[in-house]
Structures are given as structure tokens and as C-alpha cells.
Design a protein around this motif. Structure first.
Motif, PDB file in Angstrom:
ATOM      1  N   PHE A   1       0.829  -1.209   0.000  1.00 28.20           N
ATOM      2  CA  PHE A   1       0.000   0.000   0.000  1.00 28.20           C
ATOM      3  C   PHE A   1       0.860   1.254   0.000  1.00 28.20           C
ATOM      4  O   PHE A   1       0.594   2.229  -0.699  1.00 28.20           O
ATOM      5  CB  PHE A   1      -0.898   0.004   1.238  1.00 28.20           C
ATOM      6  CG  PHE A   1      -2.125  -0.826   1.088  1.00 28.20           C
ATOM      7  CD1 PHE A   1      -2.185  -1.881   0.172  1.00 28.20           C
ATOM      8  CD2 PHE A   1      -3.250  -0.579   1.861  1.00 28.20           C
ATOM      9  CE1 PHE A   1      -3.326  -2.657   0.032  1.00 28.20           C
ATOM     10  CE2 PHE A   1      -4.386  -1.345   1.721  1.00 28.20           C
ATOM     11  CZ  PHE A   1      -4.427  -2.386   0.813  1.00 28.20           C
ATOM     12  N   SER A   2       1.866   1.236   0.844  1.00 30.59           N
ATOM     13  CA  SER A   2       2.664   2.433   1.023  1.00 30.59           C
ATOM     14  C   SER A   2       3.437   2.770  -0.247  1.00 30.59           C
ATOM     15  O   SER A   2       3.533   3.942  -0.656  1.00 30.59           O
ATOM     16  CB  SER A   2       3.615   2.232   2.193  1.00 30.59           C
ATOM     17  OG  SER A   2       4.060   3.458   2.705  1.00 30.59           O
ATOM     18  N   SER A   3       3.965   1.757  -0.889  1.00 27.72           N
ATOM     19  CA  SER A   3       4.677   1.983  -2.149  1.00 27.72           C
ATOM     20  C   SER A   3       3.713   2.558  -3.189  1.00 27.72           C
ATOM     21  O   SER A   3       4.017   3.538  -3.878  1.00 27.72           O
ATOM     22  CB  SER A   3       5.251   0.675  -2.685  1.00 27.72           C
ATOM     23  OG  SER A   3       6.046   0.061  -1.701  1.00 27.72           O
ATOM     24  N   ALA A   4       2.562   1.916  -3.271  1.00 23.85           N
ATOM     25  CA  ALA A   4       1.569   2.383  -4.230  1.00 23.85           C
ATOM     26  C   ALA A   4       1.180   3.827  -3.925  1.00 23.85           C
ATOM     27  O   ALA A   4       1.121   4.686  -4.806  1.00 23.85           O
ATOM     28  CB  ALA A   4       0.329   1.492  -4.182  1.00 23.85           C
ATOM     29  N   PHE A   5       0.951   4.065  -2.656  1.00 19.33           N
ATOM     30  CA  PHE A   5       0.569   5.402  -2.229  1.00 19.33           C
ATOM     31  C   PHE A   5       1.631   6.434  -2.638  1.00 19.33           C
ATOM     32  O   PHE A   5       1.310   7.519  -3.142  1.00 19.33           O
ATOM     33  CB  PHE A   5       0.401   5.408  -0.711  1.00 19.33           C
ATOM     34  CG  PHE A   5      -0.304   6.614  -0.162  1.00 19.33           C
ATOM     35  CD1 PHE A   5      -1.652   6.829  -0.406  1.00 19.33           C
ATOM     36  CD2 PHE A   5       0.381   7.534   0.630  1.00 19.33           C
ATOM     37  CE1 PHE A   5      -2.300   7.937   0.120  1.00 19.33           C
ATOM     38  CE2 PHE A   5      -0.272   8.646   1.150  1.00 19.33           C
ATOM     39  CZ  PHE A   5      -1.608   8.839   0.894  1.00 19.33           C
ATOM     40  N   TYR A   6       2.874   6.047  -2.455  1.00 15.88           N
ATOM     41  CA  TYR A   6       3.966   6.940  -2.832  1.00 15.88           C
ATOM     42  C   TYR A   6       3.875   7.324  -4.306  1.00 15.88           C
ATOM     43  O   TYR A   6       3.978   8.500  -4.672  1.00 15.88           O
ATOM     44  CB  TYR A   6       5.323   6.288  -2.522  1.00 15.88           C
ATOM     45  CG  TYR A   6       6.461   7.086  -3.074  1.00 15.88           C
ATOM     46  CD1 TYR A   6       6.923   8.215  -2.405  1.00 15.88           C
ATOM     47  CD2 TYR A   6       7.044   6.755  -4.302  1.00 15.88           C
ATOM     48  CE1 TYR A   6       7.939   8.985  -2.931  1.00 15.88           C
ATOM     49  CE2 TYR A   6       8.068   7.519  -4.835  1.00 15.88           C
ATOM     50  CZ  TYR A   6       8.504   8.635  -4.136  1.00 15.88           C
ATOM     51  OH  TYR A   6       9.495   9.407  -4.669  1.00 15.88           O
ATOM     52  N   TRP A   7       3.672   6.340  -5.153  1.00 15.28           N
ATOM     53  CA  TRP A   7       3.606   6.626  -6.580  1.00 15.28           C
ATOM     54  C   TRP A   7       2.361   7.434  -6.938  1.00 15.28           C
ATOM     55  O   TRP A   7       2.400   8.318  -7.779  1.00 15.28           O
ATOM     56  CB  TRP A   7       3.670   5.328  -7.396  1.00 15.28           C
ATOM     57  CG  TRP A   7       5.073   4.790  -7.450  1.00 15.28           C
ATOM     58  CD1 TRP A   7       5.662   3.941  -6.561  1.00 15.28           C
ATOM     59  CD2 TRP A   7       6.065   5.114  -8.430  1.00 15.28           C
ATOM     60  NE1 TRP A   7       6.964   3.704  -6.917  1.00 15.28           N
ATOM     61  CE2 TRP A   7       7.247   4.405  -8.062  1.00 15.28           C
ATOM     62  CE3 TRP A   7       6.093   5.920  -9.568  1.00 15.28           C
ATOM     63  CZ2 TRP A   7       8.427   4.492  -8.804  1.00 15.28           C
ATOM     64  CZ3 TRP A   7       7.266   5.984 -10.316  1.00 15.28           C
ATOM     65  CH2 TRP A   7       8.413   5.282  -9.924  1.00 15.28           C
ATOM     66  N   PHE A   8       1.287   7.091  -6.295  1.00 19.18           N
ATOM     67  CA  PHE A   8       0.053   7.846  -6.562  1.00 19.18           C
ATOM     68  C   PHE A   8       0.227   9.322  -6.194  1.00 19.18           C
ATOM     69  O   PHE A   8      -0.224  10.215  -6.889  1.00 19.18           O
ATOM     70  CB  PHE A   8      -1.119   7.273  -5.754  1.00 19.18           C
ATOM     71  CG  PHE A   8      -1.731   6.037  -6.349  1.00 19.18           C
ATOM     72  CD1 PHE A   8      -1.876   5.896  -7.724  1.00 19.18           C
ATOM     73  CD2 PHE A   8      -2.188   5.009  -5.523  1.00 19.18           C
ATOM     74  CE1 PHE A   8      -2.448   4.752  -8.270  1.00 19.18           C
ATOM     75  CE2 PHE A   8      -2.769   3.869  -6.065  1.00 19.18           C
ATOM     76  CZ  PHE A   8      -2.907   3.743  -7.444  1.00 19.18           C
ATOM     77  N   MET A   9       0.916   9.525  -5.080  1.00 21.07           N
ATOM     78  CA  MET A   9       1.008  10.874  -4.551  1.00 21.07           C
ATOM     79  C   MET A   9       2.037  11.749  -5.259  1.00 21.07           C
ATOM     80  O   MET A   9       1.821  12.915  -5.508  1.00 21.07           O
ATOM     81  CB  MET A   9       1.359  10.843  -3.047  1.00 21.07           C
ATOM     82  CG  MET A   9       0.255  10.411  -2.141  1.00 21.07           C
ATOM     83  SD  MET A   9      -1.139  11.594  -2.138  1.00 21.07           S
ATOM     84  CE  MET A   9      -2.205  10.886  -3.380  1.00 21.07           C
ATOM     85  N   PHE A  10       3.178  11.141  -5.541  1.00 18.86           N
ATOM     86  CA  PHE A  10       4.280  11.994  -5.970  1.00 18.86           C
ATOM     87  C   PHE A  10       4.706  11.795  -7.417  1.00 18.86           C
ATOM     88  O   PHE A  10       5.637  12.420  -7.890  1.00 18.86           O
ATOM     89  CB  PHE A  10       5.479  11.799  -5.036  1.00 18.86           C
ATOM     90  CG  PHE A  10       5.142  12.061  -3.597  1.00 18.86           C
ATOM     91  CD1 PHE A  10       4.678  13.323  -3.206  1.00 18.86           C
ATOM     92  CD2 PHE A  10       5.256  11.070  -2.636  1.00 18.86           C
ATOM     93  CE1 PHE A  10       4.361  13.573  -1.887  1.00 18.86           C
ATOM     94  CE2 PHE A  10       4.934  11.323  -1.314  1.00 18.86           C
ATOM     95  CZ  PHE A  10       4.485  12.575  -0.937  1.00 18.86           C
TER      96      PHE A  10
END
Lengths: 194, 194, 194, 194
Positions: free
Chosen positions: B161-170
DNA sequence: GATGAATGAGCTTTCATTCAT
DNA sequence: AATGAATGAAAGCTCATTCAT
């Protein structure tokens, strides 16, 4: 800010952590925080420009503590692998001693924009900076070779936070050693190719 | 529900994902969702008892899709290690095709109580169930030996989730393969002791 | 209006009496009346211009019945004192057989303005007209000599309604004879100076 | 509650009587009451938990005043017949001086349920208690012999209220003496068998 | 400096009414 | 003619913020 003020400031911050942690930003009323802090509603506004500023100050305060704690426990002269291990352990240690703030932090880590977004991002950056720094050292020393250090950082942070969150939410205890051990087994040896 | 209704229901759900994703539950107004869905405010209340019910329906709907997607792409007759790899890949695939819902989901994964809590927990359980099942098989087959499967599950989920979130966000892009590769390198070989 | 329509009209009126009586005008929804009448919400609007028109029609309908009933049971050739007794008895009789409408009526008798006011007043007038007529005859015949016939009429109506209301509200039964007897004892002999 | 507060409380109560009296509970908006009282909408909610609580407080307040007024003007050592006469006169007197509240009161006397019902009933009981007490004394002293004292009480109250209502509604003046005289002529001599 | 009463913008929700089917 | 999905005006209520004391 004199001593008297500083003490009241802290009381408000602590009350804020408490209530925000339990209810989130929008479900928390300033009045409730004031009551918990044992001050008048107006007093909160003497110390913080508004509800959001209080929220930001809480994050700031907590992040500073967390980052300092991790930095202080870091020995830059040692093996970067040991540094990473130590950093993760420090985060878990900090979590163990600031349970409420950390639930709050993990949540806000994935939180919503509003202008809070900027603050959350500031935390991301400060927090990630430490790990990036360590991971870059690792890479430089050829300890591993990963293209996306950011993804890795996010992944590690996510794994650590998520594990911690799991224990905070569904268990009474917070056994730092066991949690750390699982995380280590999860990817440590791998990263450094044992 | 006839075709006409089903279409409107979907429009509201999709509008809801959109806005909730951007603003979270409390910052989203029903009026805004209605406007985005191109219906009247009252119409939303013909399909959902209240704002919360809409929110829950969105989670329900999305979780069902995610869990189904992961389950369908799972081949139970194969090596559990391959199953785990496939499951993680499926989650990332799903994320790639439902960007907005997934940002929403990752956020609510760590979200706050109110009665929404129950729904979020329902997701936790359904999502974790798949991974637990796979990880238990791994353990049974002696592929690794970890005491806290729950912590491990939480850790893997968090990392993904966190990796995905990182890409989604930045980032603009969401390169499933690269993300997957990082995650694999992060702990896969390790878990299964290369 | 053909027979089919007339039947549906009645069903709506009766459903209306029922619900309005229990809940009052503002707490009653058109949908509820429609459901109770076994018709669609839109159908109500085919028979009545709007909620208010339905309300007014119910009062109109009921008043017409009440006034007719009292008028029919009145023998204009007889002693006005007997006419008054008979009229009061007729009102109580009518109440006994249309319990729900009458609770409704008593309440609206003292009800609030909105444009309902006019309708309520129309009832006042029609109802009072009968009693005024009788009382004027009494006065002409020298049976008593009161200056304010209107006050007297209001007083009698109030006494009758209020007594009836009391029994409707706090008792299961509605013993017409006993109630009448109390009213008679309350002022009848007096008025006619026994 | 200090003087400042008490004054604002009264302003809201009075504004409430005014508007509720003209429009009834459901047609009255809190905002309108606030405007009439010269305070903000939110202020009303500082003094009363909600609209209903305001309504109940108004009834409570008025009833207390009415009952006190009647009780104070009552001389328990005197002939119960005189007490009854005096009580009726007191009610009319009170009505004359609190026109708006009394219209309101007469209406709510026959009002609809919701939880307001309880409050209205409380009024019924307190108001009736005084008259019941007097009428029982009358009965004990053999002044008359009626079986249903409750019906009688309801009838007297109804006659008084209804007469008053008539004057409030259709006339500008409120001639206590004339109204009283009609009521007396209506049933007084009769009850006590002249 | 500390307070909390006062405020009104802004939200959720209801429901009379319309109108396409 | 009958229907009920769609609508949005309108209302109750909350709460961040201000400011007089």
C-alpha cells in the motif's frame, strides 16, 4: 514564552494528541480539546491561530521528537546496514513510548489533503530523509542495488508503520522485539543478500 | 433495480469515490457528490440512506471488486510462493486500473473510527484473509518459519500500500512492474531463503 | 367523477383522516397517506391540488357530515330548549361514530392559521350557525337573556368538545349518555332557570 | 444564570411565545425566533437544547405563571363555590394580561402528540388539579352531585378556554367581566342549584 | 492573559411537488 | 389515469472563531 505559558502550551498539545488520535481532525472540537487541557476555549486561540494550526503544531512537535530520537540513536560511523536496523528499532521504540501520538501519526501519514497535506508531507520528507540517507549509503557501498530508493523507503516505512498499527489496533501489548524480528525476517537478510 | 436505476447508482458511487478520495469523508458534501454525479441532492438519498451509507457502499463495492480480482487471478493448485507473488501483482494491477478508489482505500485503511470503522475493518479482514491463507500454506510447506503471521501480513500489506501510495502521490505514472520488482527485491527472496 | 374515482377519492380522504388525526398536518407526509390509501403518491395529486387541499377537503367533508347529521336530527317545530338538547346529543352521537375524525376536528378547531385557518373558521361558522339559530330562538322566546350569544355558543361548544376530547384521550369508552348528562347538569337547568 | 443571561433567556422565551402563538410549532423556525429575540441563531441553542426544548420551556414557564396566579388568588378558607368563581375569574384575568401566551396555550391544550404531548399533559394535570380540588370540595359539601368530576372539569375548562379563544380570535377587546358573566350565567347558578 | 457567550456559515436531511413513463 | 423517481427549497443543528469582560 515563559514557563507558565510553556506548561499550558504543552497541556494543550497533549490534550490535542489525545483527542485527535481518537477521533481525527474533523470529529474533534476545539472545545473538547480545551476541556481536556483544562483551559478555556479562548485560551487555545491565544496559543494557536486556529484549529488547523493546533493540528499542525502537534504533528510538528511529534515529528521533531521522532526524528530527533532516531537521529540521536544513529551512529554515522558505523555500517549502514546496522544503521538501518538501528533506525527501524528506534522508530519502533519511539512508537512504544508514544503510543497515542503514533496511532495519530500513522493515520495522518496517509491522510487527506486540506492544507494539512503540506504538514503531512513535511513529515514524510523529514522521516524519509533519514532512511534515504542510510539507504543511499548502502547503495553506494554496494550492499544492494535497487533502482527506486523512494519506493523502497516508502515500502519499508509502510511495512514498519503497518505492523505497528496492527499491534496498536488489535493487541494490548506492543512487543518491540518481536515486531522488529518479524520485520527483519521479512526483508532484512534479503536486502543485504545473506 | 432496473437498468436505469443501476446506471444512476453507479454514477453516484463513482462520483463519491472521486470526491471522497480527494477530500475525505468530512470535507465532502453530499451536494458536491450529487453535482458530480449529475443528479439532484435528493436523489442521492433515494439510493443511499445517508452520507455514511454512501461511503460504506463505496467501500463495500470497491472491496468486493478488489477481493474478487485477486481471488480470480489466484491459482490454488500452484506453489504458494507463486501465489503470493501473483496476489501482490494482482493488487498492484487492480490499483493501476482503479487509481482513485485505491488512494481512497489506502487512506481509509488507516482511517478513524466512527461507525465507518467497522466497514474498514471488514475490508482489513477480507483483504488479509487472502494473504493469511497463502502465508499459512507457505508456513505449512516449510517455506519459512515466522511466528507472527498477522504482523507479516500487515507488513506486506503496508509495504504494498505504502509503495503504491507513494507513486500515486508523488508521481504521474504507476509502473506496476517496477513497483512489483522493488517489493520483490525488498523481501521476497529473503522470505523464501534463496 | 365516476364510481371508480369516487371510491379512490374516499379511500384517500379516509386515509387522510386517519393519519392527520394521529400526527397533525405537518407531521403527516403525503406519501404516508398514499400508502395508507393504497394508491401512488402521484395519484393523491390527481385528486387534490396539494397537501393542504387534501386537508381542507377532509375538514369540509367531515363538517358537512356533522352539520347534516345535526340538522337532520333537528325538529324545528319543537321547543328550542329541546332542540338545543337534541343538537348537543347529536354532536356527541356523531362523535361516538366518527371517533378519529372528531379528535382531528376538536384539535383543528383550535388550530393554527396558515390558510387552514379559513377552513377552520368555515367550520366554526357552520357549526355555530346551528347553535346560534337555536339559541336565538331561545332568547326570543324569553327562555333566557344573555347578551353575548357568541360567547355562549363558544362556551357550549367548548364544553362539549372538551368533554369529548377528555374521554377520547384518557378513556377507552365514550359513554354518550353519561357525557351528555354531565353537560346537561353543568348548565342546562341553569340556562333555562328551572 | 446571571442577570445578563436571564434577560436574554427571557427575550428568547418571549419571542418564542410570539411566533409559536402565531404559527404553531412546525411553522415556526428557530431562526425567526432568534431574529425576533434579537439574538443569533446559535444563541438560542446556548439556552435551549433544541427547538422542542424551547417549546417545552415556554409551556412550562407559562403554566407555572398561570397556576401560581390562580393559586395565589385562591382563598382556601372560603366557600368552595366562591373559590370556583374566583378561580375562573383568575384564569380570565391571567388570559387578559397574557393574551399571546394564552392563545398559544388554548391551542396546545388540544394539541398533537410527539413528545410535546407529555408537556401538554403536564399542563392539563396541573391546571385540572386546581379545579378538581375545588370541585371535590363542592361535592363533599353537597353543593352538587355529579358522578364524573373529570368530565365536569374538562367541560368547565373547555367552556372557559373556548369563550376566551372566541374573543381573542374574533374581537379586539377582551372584556373579562362580560365573559365571566356569561360563563356564570351559563352554568354557575345551575351547578349550585339556585 | 484567560474566558466563554455570541455568532452565522455551512452542513445533513426531509418532503411537497413535478413529470416522464 | 396512475405512478414513483427526481428534485431543491428549506429547516434544524454544529462548531470554529471572535471579542467584551
Amino acid at each position: 514564552m515563559d514557563k507558565r505559558n510553556r506548561e499550558k502550551y504543552s497541556r494543550i498539545i497533549n490534550a490535542g494528541v489525545n483527542i485527535f488520535m481518537r477521533k481525527g481532525f474533523y470529529q474533534t472540537t476545539v472545545e473538547e480539546v480545551a476541556r481536556e487541557a483544562g483551559v478555556g476555549k479562548g485560551t487555545v486561540y491565544n496559543y494557536f491561530a486556529n484549529k488547523e494550526a493546533l493540528f499542525l503544531a502537534i504533528i510538528d512537535d511529534g515529528i521533531e521528537n521522532l526524528v530527533n530520537y532516531v537521529e540521536e540513536s544513529r551512529d554515522k560511523n558505523t555500517d549502514p546496514r546496522a544503521q538501518l536496523q538501528q533506525a527501524i528499532r528506534a522508530v519502533l521504540d519511539f512508537f512504544a513510548h508514544h503510543r497515542e501520538f503514533c496511532i495519530f501519526l500513522v493515520r495522518e501519514h496517509f491522510s487527506y489533503s486540506h492544507s494539512l497535506r503540506d504538514q503531512v508531507e513535511k513529515f514524510h520528507q523529514q522521516h524519509n530523509a533519514i532512511f534515504r540517507d542510510i539507504l543511499e549509503q548502502c547503495k553506494e557501498k554496494g550492499l544492494f542495488d535497487l533502482e527506486y530508493l523512494d519506493t523502497l523507503t516508502a515500502g519499508i516505512t509502510g511495512a514498519v508503520f503497518s505492523s505497528a498499527f496492527y499491534w496498536f489496533m488489535f493487541r494490548e501489548e506492543f512487543p518491540v522485539n518481536k515486531i522488529y524480528q518479524t520485520i527483519e525476517e521479512m526483508f532484512f537478510n534479503n536486502l543485504f543478500g545473506e
